[in-house]
Design an enzyme around this catalytic site. Structure first.
Site, short mmCIF file in Angstrom:
data_model
loop_
_atom_site.label_atom_id
_atom_site.label_comp_id
_atom_site.label_asym_id
_atom_site.label_seq_id
_atom_site.Cartn_x
_atom_site.Cartn_y
_atom_site.Cartn_z
N SER A 67 0.85 -1.20 0.00
CA SER A 67 0.00 0.00 0.00
C SER A 67 0.88 1.24 0.00
CB SER A 67 -0.90 0.02 1.24
OG SER A 67 -1.57 1.26 1.38
N TYR A 108 -1.32 -0.54 10.52
CA TYR A 108 -1.44 -0.84 9.09
C TYR A 108 -0.20 -0.34 8.33
CZ TYR A 108 -3.48 -1.07 4.39
OH TYR A 108 -3.72 -1.37 3.08
#
Length: 273
Positions: A144, A157
Site C-alpha cells: 500500500s 497498518y
C-alpha cells in the site's frame, strides 16, 4: 479482459475487492485458479464460473501448516503456479495508548506481513525449478502507499505494509538471477470493504476491476513496482517532500480510520482482544 500470460494462478484474499476482481479476471482468461479466502459462499460463486479449473481453500494465511497443505493439494491437482498473488490483508485504526489495540497490531502483522511470506514459501522451490526449465513465474505482494510513510492513527497498518515492502525488496534481490520476478503493488484507495468506513477524502478512488486489469497488465510486462492509480503515488511523493512537521499537521487534520469495534471498522479475522 484477458490475461494470456498466466496459466496457473494462486490468489489469496479472493473473497472480495481487489482479490475477487483479480480472480475473476484470471478465470475469464482461461487460467487455472486457486481461490483462497475465508468466505466460502463468495469463493464458491467464483469457482462456479469454471469449476474444472478452480479449487477453493480456506486457510488462515498466517498459519504456515494450513497454507502448505493448500499448496500441496493445489500443485498435485493442477500443477505448479506461474503466478502467486498474496493479496489477503486487513486494515484498521490504531491507538498505542489502548492496550487492546496491541492485539490489533499483532494480528495485522500476522496477516499483512507474515501472511505474504507464508503464501510464497510452499511454492518457491517448485517455481524456481520450473524457471530453470525456461518457464517464468511471478510473485506478487499487495502492499500500500500507506507503507511509504507513517500516518497518524494508522500505525499498525502502515507498519505492516512498510515491512511488506522491505520484505519484497529482499526477496526480489534474492531471486534476481532466477526466472522468478517479484512485484510490489502499492494501491492507493480502492472501492472495497476496507475503505468503506473511511471518514476522510480518498483521492483517485479506483474500482477493483480496473485496478485488477492494470495490476495484471503491469505484472505481465515485468513492472516491479506497481502503483494504483499512478497519480496517488505522485501525490504521496509530493507530500513526502514537505517538512515533516507540516506533513504531519496536514494529516492530523484528517479524520482517523475507525479502530476495531468502532462504527465503520472492518472485521479482522482471528483477532483476540
Amino acid at each position: 479482459m484477458t490475461t494470456p500470460n498466466f496459466q496457473n494462478a494462486v490468489v489469496t484474499g479472493a473473497c472480495g475487492g481487489l482479490g475477487q476482481a483479480l480472480a475473476r479476471a484470471l478465470v475469464a482468461s482461461g487460467a487455472r485458479v486457486a481461490l483462497v479466502g475465508l468466505q466460502r459462499p463468495a469463493l464458491d460463486a467464483l469457482a462456479a464460473l469454471a469449476p474444472e479449473r478452480c479449487a477453493v481453500y480456506q486457510p488462515d494465511v498466517s498459519d504456515a501448516a494450513a497454507v502448505q497443505a493448500m499448496a500441496a493439494d493445489w500443485t498435485k491437482r493442477f500443477g505448479v503456479p506461474d503466478l502467486v498473488i498474496a493479496n489477503a490483508g486487513v486494515a484498521g485504526g490504531f491507538d498505542t495508548a489502548q492496550a487492546s489495540d496491541l492485539a490489533v497490531m499483532r494480528r495485522m502483522l500476522e496477516i499483512n506481513l507474515l501472511g505474504v511470506a507464508t503464501t510464497f514459501q510452499p511454492f518457491l522451490d517448485a517455481m524456481r525449478e520450473r524457471g530453470e526449465r525456461g518457464q517464468r513465474g511471478a510473485l506478487v505482494g499487495v502492499a500500500s502507499v500507506a507503507g511509504w510513510r507513517g500516518m497518524p492513527g494508522n500505525g499498525a497498518y502502515c507498519a505492516s505494509k512498510a515491512g511488506l515492502i522491505a520484505y519484497l525488496q529482499s526477496l526480489r534481490a534474492e531471486l534476481r538471477r532466477t526466472a522468478l520476478t517479484v512485484h510490489t503493488v502499492s494501491p492507493g484507495y480502492l472501492r472495497t470493504a476496507l475503505t468503506a468506513g473511511n471518514r476522510f477524502a480518498m483521492p483517485g478512488l479506483l474500482e477493483p476491476d480496473e485496478a485488477a486489469r492494470r495490476l495484471l497488465a503491469s505484472v505481465a510486462k515485468g513492472t516491479e513496482h506497481i502503483v494504483l492509480p499512478r497519480r496517488i503515488g505522485w501525490l504521496s511523493r509530493a507530500l513526502s517532500l514537505l517538512p515533516a512537521p507540516l506533513h504531519d499537521r496536514i494529516l492530523l487534520g484528517q479524520p482517523r480510520k475507525p479502530r476495531a469495534g468502532e462504527a465503520g471498522s472492518t472485521d479482522i479475522p482471528g483477532l483476540k482482544r
